[in-house]
Design an enzyme around this catalytic site. Structure first.
Site, PDB file in Angstrom:
ATOM      1  N   GLU A  27       5.810  -6.068   6.350  1.00  0.00           N
ATOM      2  CA  GLU A  27       6.296  -4.807   5.788  1.00  0.00           C
ATOM      3  C   GLU A  27       7.152  -5.181   4.597  1.00  0.00           C
ATOM      4  OE1 GLU A  27       9.651  -1.539   6.807  1.00  0.00           O
ATOM      5  OE2 GLU A  27       8.341  -2.057   8.481  1.00  0.00           O
TER       6      GLU A  27
ATOM      7  N   CYS B 177      14.074   1.353   4.981  1.00  0.00           N
ATOM      8  CA  CYS B 177      12.784   1.125   4.328  1.00  0.00           C
ATOM      9  C   CYS B 177      12.051   2.428   4.081  1.00  0.00           C
ATOM     10  CB  CYS B 177      11.929   0.177   5.157  1.00  0.00           C
ATOM     11  SG  CYS B 177      11.726   0.672   6.874  1.00  0.00           S
TER      12      CYS B 177
END
Length: 527
Positions: free
Chosen positions: A244, A281
C-alpha cells in the site's frame, strides 16, 4: 557491533531510550529460519484459533504500556491510540472466526465422471499457506498496521509464520507488541517464533531477498514500497509483494450538493483532512468544488473550520520537513491560493491548511501536476470547477481522467441525484470514480476503515501493488495458494478435501454449495 535503535520523541526530537540493535544479515537469516521452522506447528487449526484469540487477550493486557509507548513515539494521542488498539484486537478475533469458518480455503470438489466426453477425473482443490511472510510496519498506525496489525493477523490466520521489520518511528511499541504476540503463541501451545522481529533499513532489504520468505506486506511511501516491490520481482524466485503506497483519494462535490449543505460538507472535509494531523492513508487530498456562490460558501465553511484546527506534531522530523517543503512548492505555483496557509508551526508543529486552484490548470501536463501527488500531512487541494463543463478543461472529468489509482473516491450528491430526477448525474459520477479506487463513497468521508467482510482497502496502482485488500476477511487470501489433487486415493487426501468433511468446512461439490458460516464475525472496528 550492531547499530543502536533509539526510541525518539517526535514532540521534542530527543532520544528516549535505546530499544535494540539493527539486525545484521546473519540476524535476519536467523529470524527467518526460526519462523520457517514453526510452519508445521502453525498448521494446526485449533491452535491457530487459540493463538489469534490469545493475541487479542495479551494485547489488551499490555494495552496501557503499549498505548503509552506509542504515544511517546508517535504523538498520536491516547484517545486515538486507544481506539486503534481496539481495532487491532478486533482484527485478531475476527480472523479467529474466519479460520473457524473455513471459507477462505475455497474448497471445491468435482467427483469423477467416467461417462463424460472426455471422461472427467476426480479433482479436489483447496488453498494452503504460502510460508514465511515478511511484514513491513507502517509509520502512521503503530498498532493496526504494524507488528500486531492486519497483515500479521491475516498471515497467522492463513497459517504463515511472520517476520516483521519494525518501523523506526516506533521501535519500543514494536518490541512490546512483539513480546505480547510471542506470549500469545506460548499460551496457544505454539512456538514463540511464529512471529519474529527485526530492526533496521538494511534488515528490510535482506528480509525481502531471503529465499525462505514467500510473500511480503507493506504500508508506506511510494518510493520505499516501489523499491521493495522491484526487489521482490527481481529475486531468482519472485514473490508476491502486497504494498500500500500512496493515495490522493479524490472527492467530487456537485453544485446541487453544495447549494443544499455547503456548511456541512465544508465542516466534514475539515474534520477528515485534519484527522490524525492529516496522516491517514485515506485523507481526502484533492477535492472538486463548483464555482459560484454555493461553492464559495463551502470553501468559506472549510476555511473557518481549518483555521480553528490546532497545530499538530507529525510522526518524525523527516515527514515534517517533507510537508513544509511540499506545501511551499505547491503554494508557489501560478494560480494557486491558500485561504488558510498550511506550513510550519511553533515548537516543531505543523499548521493545517488548504490550497485552491482552477480545474483548467490540472487538465493537461505541466508544473501543476505537483498538485496531483499526495502530500502527507494536514493539507488538501480544492479544485474549483465549472459544474456545466464536464467535457471541458474547466470540468472535473478532464482532471479525473489524469489521476492514478487511490484507495478511495468520494462523491457528495444532492437527494435528487441519488434517486430523483437528477439520478443520472450521480450514476455518471460513480461511473467516473469507480475505475480510480477500491472503495467508492457517497455522501461520506474516507477516513475510517471498517473491518468487515465486505471491506476493500486497496486500489489501482499506486494505491496498492495488487488487487487484494489489506483490511477485512479477504485479506487472508494474500497468504494462500490453491492446490488441486487429481485422482487421489481417499487415504492420501488432506482432511479439508475428504468426502466426510471432518472439519465441517463450507465447500462446493459437483457445482453445489454446501455448508458455510458467517466468517469475520467480530464487530467492525474503525481506523
Amino acid at each position: 557491533m550492531a547499530e543502536p535503535v533509539w526510541s525518539v520523541d517526535p514532540r521534542t526530537g530527543t532520544r528516549r531510550v535505546r530499544v535494540a540493535g539493527e539486525a545484521t544479515a546473519a540476524a535476519v537469516d536467523a529470524a527467518v529460519r526460526a519462523a520457517h521452522a514453526t510452519r508445521a506447528a502453525l498448521a494446526d487449526r485449533d491452535r491457530r484459533v487459540a493463538l489469534l484469540r490469545a493475541a487479542a487477550d495479551r494485547l489488551t493486557q499490555a494495552g496501557p504500556e503499549l498505548i503509552a509507548a506509542a504515544d511517546a513515539e508517535t504523538a498520536l494521542g491516547v484517545p486515538r491510540l486507544t481506539g486503534e488498539l481496539a481495532r487491532t484486537t478486533g482484527q485478531f478475533l475476527a480472523f479467529a472466526d474466519e479460520v473457524l469458518d473455513g471459507g477462505a480455503l475455497g474448497v471445491v470438489i468435482d467427483h469423477a465422471d467416467p461417462s463424460a466426453t472426455p471422461p472427467r477425473p476426480d479433482l479436489r482443490r483447496h488453498k494452503v499457506p504460502l510460508g514465511v511472510v515478511a511484514v513491513y510496519a507502517a509509520s502512521n498506525f503503530p498498532l493496526a498496521f504494524s507488528v500486531p496489525g492486519g497483515d500479521t493477523a491475516s498471515a497467522l490466520a492463513a497459517g504463515c509464520p511472520v517476520v516483521v521489520k519494525a518501523h523506526p518511528d516506533h521501535p519500543e511499541t514494536s518490541e512490546r507488541a512483539a513480546a505480547a504476540l510471542r506470549l500469545a503463541a506460548a499460551d496457544a501451545g505454539l512456538p514463540e517464533d511464529v512471529l519474529t522481529l527485526v530492526h533496521g533499513f538494511r534488515a528490510g532489504i535482506d528480509l525481502i531477498g531471503h529465499p525462505l520468505v514467500t510473500a511480503a506486506g507493506f504500508t508506506g511511501s511510494v518510493r520505499g514500497g516501489r523499491a521493495l516491490f522491484d526487489t521482490a520481482a527481481a529475486r531468482p524466485v519472485p514473490i508476491p509483494f502486497y504494498g500500500e503506497l500512496g493515495s490522493l483519494n479524490p472527492v467530487v462535490v456537485t453544485e446541487r450538493a453544495a447549494r443544499e449543505r455547503a456548511g456541512e460538507i465544508g465542516a466534514g472535509l475539515a474534520a477528515s483532512m485534519t484527522l490524525g494531523t492529516g496522516q491517514f492513508c485515506t485523507k481526502p487530498g484533492l477535492v472538486f468544488v463548483p464555482r459560484g456562490e454555493a461553492g464559495d460558501a463551502l470553501v468559506a465553511a472549510l476555511a473557518g473550520q481549518v483555521a480553528e484546527a490546532a497545530p499538530g506534531v507529525l510522526l518524525d522530523a523527516g515527514m515534517r520537513e517533507a510537508f513544509v517543503s511540499g506545501v511551499a512548492a505547491r503554494a508557489a505555483l501560478d494560480g494557486v491560493e491558500a485561504p488558510v496557509a498550511p506550513g510550519p508551526g511553533a515548537d516543531g508543529t505543523v499548521v493545517p491548511g488548504f490550497l485552491t486552484v482552477d480545474a483548467a490548470r490540472l487538465a493537461a501536463d505541466g508544473p501543476h501536476d505537483l498538485l496531483l501527488d499526495e502530500c502527507f500531512g494536514p493539507v488538501t487541494v480544492v479544485v474549483r470547477h465549472d459544474a456545466d463543463a464536464d467535457a471541458d478543461a474547466d470540468g472535473p472529468a478532464a482532471v479525473l481522467a489524469r489521476l492514478g489509482g487511490s484507495l478511495t473516491a468520494t462523491v457528495h450528491l444532492a437527494p435528487s441525484e441519488t434517486g430523483g430526477e437528477h439520478t443520472a448525474t450521480g450514476r455518471a459520477l460513480l461511473a467516473a470514480l469507480t475505475p480510480l479506487a477500491g472503495r467508492v463513497l457517497v455522501n461520506g468521508w474516507p477516513t475510517g476503515v471498517a473491518v468487515t467482510p465486505a471491506q476493500h482497502h486497496g486500489g489501482p496502482y499506486p494505491a496498492t501493488t495488487s488487487l487484494f485488500t489489506s483490511v477485512g476477511a479477504t485479506a487472508i487470501e494474500r497468504w494462500l495458494r490453491p492446490v488441486a489433487y487429481q485422482s487421489t486415493p481417499p487415504a492420501l487426501l488432506p482432511p479439508e478435501l475428504r468426502d466426510d468433511n471432518p472439519l465441517g468446512l463450507p465447500r462446493r461439490v459437483n457445482g453445489v454449495r454446501q455448508g458455510g458460516g458467517a466468517g469475520l464475525n467480530a464487530p467492525g472496528q474503525r481506523g
